[in-house]
Design a protein around this motif. Structure first.
Motif, PDB file in Angstrom:
ATOM      1  N   LEU A  86       0.921  -1.221   0.045  1.00  0.00           N
ATOM      2  CA  LEU A  86      -0.021  -0.038  -0.076  1.00  0.00           C
ATOM      3  C   LEU A  86       0.920   1.426   0.230  1.00  0.00           C
ATOM      4  O   LEU A  86       0.621   2.278  -0.776  1.00  0.00           O
ATOM      5  CB  LEU A  86      -0.994  -0.010   1.232  1.00  0.00           C
ATOM      6  CG  LEU A  86      -1.957   1.153   1.336  1.00  0.00           C
ATOM      7  CD1 LEU A  86      -2.716   1.138   0.173  1.00  0.00           C
ATOM      8  CD2 LEU A  86      -2.783   0.821   2.443  1.00  0.00           C
ATOM      9  N   VAL A  87       2.098   1.210   0.727  1.00  0.00           N
ATOM     10  CA  VAL A  87       2.770   2.275   0.917  1.00  0.00           C
ATOM     11  C   VAL A  87       3.551   2.663  -0.647  1.00  0.00           C
ATOM     12  O   VAL A  87       3.688   3.823  -0.986  1.00  0.00           O
ATOM     13  CB  VAL A  87       3.838   2.151   1.838  1.00  0.00           C
ATOM     14  CG1 VAL A  87       5.114   3.226   1.536  1.00  0.00           C
ATOM     15  CG2 VAL A  87       3.340   1.969   3.290  1.00  0.00           C
ATOM     16  N   LYS A  88       3.708   1.396  -1.351  1.00  0.00           N
ATOM     17  CA  LYS A  88       4.443   1.465  -2.378  1.00  0.00           C
ATOM     18  C   LYS A  88       3.241   2.314  -3.477  1.00  0.00           C
ATOM     19  O   LYS A  88       3.766   3.106  -4.374  1.00  0.00           O
ATOM     20  CB  LYS A  88       4.791   0.179  -3.020  1.00  0.00           C
ATOM     21  CG  LYS A  88       5.587   0.025  -4.259  1.00  0.00           C
ATOM     22  CD  LYS A  88       6.031  -1.612  -4.578  1.00  0.00           C
ATOM     23  CE  LYS A  88       6.762  -1.326  -5.848  1.00  0.00           C
ATOM     24  NZ  LYS A  88       7.376  -3.028  -5.926  1.00  0.00           N
ATOM     25  N   ASP A 161      -5.602  17.862  -4.580  1.00  0.00           N
ATOM     26  CA  ASP A 161      -5.756  16.927  -5.619  1.00  0.00           C
ATOM     27  C   ASP A 161      -5.418  15.298  -5.055  1.00  0.00           C
ATOM     28  O   ASP A 161      -6.125  14.426  -5.438  1.00  0.00           O
ATOM     29  CB  ASP A 161      -5.193  17.139  -6.683  1.00  0.00           C
ATOM     30  CG  ASP A 161      -5.536  18.553  -7.526  1.00  0.00           C
ATOM     31  OD1 ASP A 161      -6.865  18.954  -7.127  1.00  0.00           O
ATOM     32  OD2 ASP A 161      -5.057  19.042  -8.214  1.00  0.00           O
ATOM     33  N   PHE A 162      -4.397  15.266  -4.330  1.00  0.00           N
ATOM     34  CA  PHE A 162      -3.799  14.059  -3.845  1.00  0.00           C
ATOM     35  C   PHE A 162      -4.824  13.649  -2.976  1.00  0.00           C
ATOM     36  O   PHE A 162      -5.118  12.153  -2.825  1.00  0.00           O
ATOM     37  CB  PHE A 162      -2.577  14.182  -3.231  1.00  0.00           C
ATOM     38  CG  PHE A 162      -1.731  13.030  -3.117  1.00  0.00           C
ATOM     39  CD1 PHE A 162      -1.336  12.123  -4.211  1.00  0.00           C
ATOM     40  CD2 PHE A 162      -1.064  12.590  -2.095  1.00  0.00           C
ATOM     41  CE1 PHE A 162      -0.740  10.894  -4.129  1.00  0.00           C
ATOM     42  CE2 PHE A 162      -0.235  11.406  -1.661  1.00  0.00           C
ATOM     43  CZ  PHE A 162      -0.176  10.759  -2.889  1.00  0.00           C
ATOM     44  N   TYR A 163      -5.487  14.429  -2.094  1.00  0.00           N
ATOM     45  CA  TYR A 163      -6.458  13.866  -0.857  1.00  0.00           C
ATOM     46  C   TYR A 163      -7.444  13.124  -1.710  1.00  0.00           C
ATOM     47  O   TYR A 163      -8.082  12.037  -1.346  1.00  0.00           O
ATOM     48  CB  TYR A 163      -6.919  14.843  -0.208  1.00  0.00           C
ATOM     49  CG  TYR A 163      -7.971  14.697   0.679  1.00  0.00           C
ATOM     50  CD1 TYR A 163      -7.535  14.218   1.982  1.00  0.00           C
ATOM     51  CD2 TYR A 163      -9.525  14.678   0.554  1.00  0.00           C
ATOM     52  CE1 TYR A 163      -8.593  13.822   2.880  1.00  0.00           C
ATOM     53  CE2 TYR A 163     -10.342  14.204   1.051  1.00  0.00           C
ATOM     54  CZ  TYR A 163     -10.085  13.765   2.650  1.00  0.00           C
ATOM     55  OH  TYR A 163     -10.829  13.570   3.395  1.00  0.00           O
ATOM     56  N   THR A 164      -8.127  13.997  -2.965  1.00  0.00           N
ATOM     57  CA  THR A 164      -9.024  13.352  -3.853  1.00  0.00           C
ATOM     58  C   THR A 164      -8.819  12.007  -4.289  1.00  0.00           C
ATOM     59  O   THR A 164      -9.559  10.965  -4.362  1.00  0.00           O
ATOM     60  CB  THR A 164      -9.750  14.323  -4.744  1.00  0.00           C
ATOM     61  OG1 THR A 164      -9.811  15.508  -4.094  1.00  0.00           O
ATOM     62  CG2 THR A 164     -10.822  13.596  -5.601  1.00  0.00           C
ATOM     63  N   VAL A 165      -7.755  11.774  -4.791  1.00  0.00           N
ATOM     64  CA  VAL A 165      -7.099  10.824  -5.535  1.00  0.00           C
ATOM     65  C   VAL A 165      -6.911   9.297  -4.431  1.00  0.00           C
ATOM     66  O   VAL A 165      -7.546   8.602  -4.700  1.00  0.00           O
ATOM     67  CB  VAL A 165      -5.645  10.529  -6.259  1.00  0.00           C
ATOM     68  CG1 VAL A 165      -5.119   9.506  -6.582  1.00  0.00           C
ATOM     69  CG2 VAL A 165      -5.863  11.783  -7.182  1.00  0.00           C
ATOM     70  N   SER A 167      -8.548   9.289  -1.347  1.00  0.00           N
ATOM     71  CA  SER A 167      -9.992   8.826  -0.802  1.00  0.00           C
ATOM     72  C   SER A 167     -10.930   8.067  -1.826  1.00  0.00           C
ATOM     73  O   SER A 167     -11.517   7.194  -1.467  1.00  0.00           O
ATOM     74  CB  SER A 167     -10.584  10.152  -0.445  1.00  0.00           C
ATOM     75  OG  SER A 167     -10.703  11.102  -1.396  1.00  0.00           O
ATOM     76  N   ASN A 168     -10.422   8.309  -3.114  1.00  0.00           N
ATOM     77  CA  ASN A 168     -11.381   7.378  -4.031  1.00  0.00           C
ATOM     78  C   ASN A 168     -10.861   6.307  -4.323  1.00  0.00           C
ATOM     79  O   ASN A 168     -11.453   5.225  -4.516  1.00  0.00           O
ATOM     80  CB  ASN A 168     -11.402   8.222  -5.360  1.00  0.00           C
ATOM     81  CG  ASN A 168     -12.172   9.625  -5.576  1.00  0.00           C
ATOM     82  OD1 ASN A 168     -13.177   9.597  -4.335  1.00  0.00           O
ATOM     83  ND2 ASN A 168     -12.037  10.600  -6.306  1.00  0.00           N
ATOM     84  N   LYS A 169      -9.334   6.168  -4.210  1.00  0.00           N
ATOM     85  CA  LYS A 169      -8.815   4.909  -4.563  1.00  0.00           C
ATOM     86  C   LYS A 169      -8.660   3.778  -3.580  1.00  0.00           C
ATOM     87  O   LYS A 169      -8.770   2.675  -3.661  1.00  0.00           O
ATOM     88  CB  LYS A 169      -7.538   5.190  -5.047  1.00  0.00           C
ATOM     89  CG  LYS A 169      -6.941   4.026  -5.961  1.00  0.00           C
ATOM     90  CD  LYS A 169      -5.421   4.317  -6.868  1.00  0.00           C
ATOM     91  CE  LYS A 169      -5.136   3.384  -7.619  1.00  0.00           C
ATOM     92  NZ  LYS A 169      -5.877   2.698  -8.859  1.00  0.00           N
ATOM     93  N   PHE A 170      -8.458   4.336  -2.099  1.00  0.00           N
ATOM     94  CA  PHE A 170      -8.640   3.444  -1.155  1.00  0.00           C
ATOM     95  C   PHE A 170      -9.552   3.943   0.099  1.00  0.00           C
ATOM     96  O   PHE A 170      -9.048   4.102   1.197  1.00  0.00           O
ATOM     97  CB  PHE A 170      -6.984   3.535  -0.529  1.00  0.00           C
ATOM     98  CG  PHE A 170      -5.917   3.532  -1.468  1.00  0.00           C
ATOM     99  CD1 PHE A 170      -5.601   2.019  -2.046  1.00  0.00           C
ATOM    100  CD2 PHE A 170      -5.151   4.471  -1.780  1.00  0.00           C
ATOM    101  CE1 PHE A 170      -4.756   1.890  -3.158  1.00  0.00           C
ATOM    102  CE2 PHE A 170      -4.185   4.226  -2.862  1.00  0.00           C
ATOM    103  CZ  PHE A 170      -3.926   2.926  -3.478  1.00  0.00           C
TER     104      PHE A 170
END
Length: 268
Positions: A86-88, A161-165, A167-170
């Protein structure tokens, strides 16, 4: 009724200089022989221990990484990390070269000595090991070591933007805390300050949550305050935190926690 006190650190217990005031030290010293006082924070252990020492409670448990790491008598009692894979993946999604600091146990790996690294050093009085994210992954790969926390820092728009990515992905894997618009604290979904206290009051103290007094100011304190018998928001807390608190006390920069403890326990 109250048998345990738990307090957040930044924005709650520290003053505007990010220090513990003499009044707060006095109140903790007055109470430490009567009941346990536990610091519970998103910080790493070494960023909490020096504060414990100032307060005279270094023999008590501490909760680091928003509940991801619980230490009792300096021994790890519970540890929850983001998996290596997950970190990767999170690092791989960082297309805008945001600052990602990686934390594992008492290690802080900062990608470079930039303004964000300097800010965290000033705030926590801890120095990192400088390694870029790829170097840390190479170091962790043989044992598939995970991270207790990832701290994302950078321009507010890019961070958003990174937060949105993420939260949507994980959505089922990550807790994403926004203490400021330039920060995201990334932690495992299954832990929180509330879960850490639940662990301690069942394994170490045998209390009920109704016998816990807790202090906080930010979103990651909400669950803890809601579950506590007495959940207290400092005057400078987020409005959402104030809304769920049993009581709103004085501002952190005006010794709100110390003033409340003095009045509640009649220590003066």
């Amino acid at each position: 009724m109250i048998k345990l006190i738990c307090s957040d650190i930044d924005g709650t217990l520290l003053n505007t200089e990010r220090k513990i005031s003499s009044k707060t030290k006095i109140e903790f010293h007055n109470l430490k022989h009567k009941l346990p006082l536990i610091l519970i924070s998103s910080r790493m252990p070494s960023a909490i221990r020096h504060l414990q020492k100032e307060l005279g409670i270094e023999n008590l448990p501490l909760v680091a990484y928003n509940g991801g790491l619980i230490l009792v008598d300096n021994e790890v009692k519970q540890s929850t990390t983001l998996s290596f894979e997950l970190v990767k993946k999170i690092i791989g999604l960082n297309k805008d070269s945001l600052h990602l600091s990686l934390y594992q146990n008492d290690k802080w790996y900062a990608p470079e000595q930039d303004q964000w690294t300097q800010r965290e050093t000033n705030n926590t009085k801890v120095n990192p090991e400088i390694k870029n994210n790829t170097e840390v992954l190479d170091l962790w790969d043989p044992l598939q070591t995970g991270a207790h926390k990832i701290m994302c820092m950078g321009d507010p728009c890019l961070v958003n933007d990174f937060y949105t990515v993420l939260s949507n992905k994980f959505p089922n894997d990550l807790h994403l805390y926004r203490s400021k618009d330039t920060y995201i604290e990334i932690a495992p979904k299954q832990i929180s300050k509330r879960s850490a206290i639940e662990f301690l009051i069942s394994s170490e103290y045998k209390f009920e949550f109704s016998q816990v007094m807790s202090f906080g100011d930010n979103y990651n304190d909400i669950e803890m305050l809601q579950a506590s018998g007495l959940g207290l928001a400092v005057g400078n807390a987020k409005e959402e935190v104030k809304a769920i608190a049993n009581k709103i006390i004085g501002d952190a920069k005006k010794d709100g926690v110390a003033e409340f403890l003095s009045d509640y326990f009649k220590t003066q």
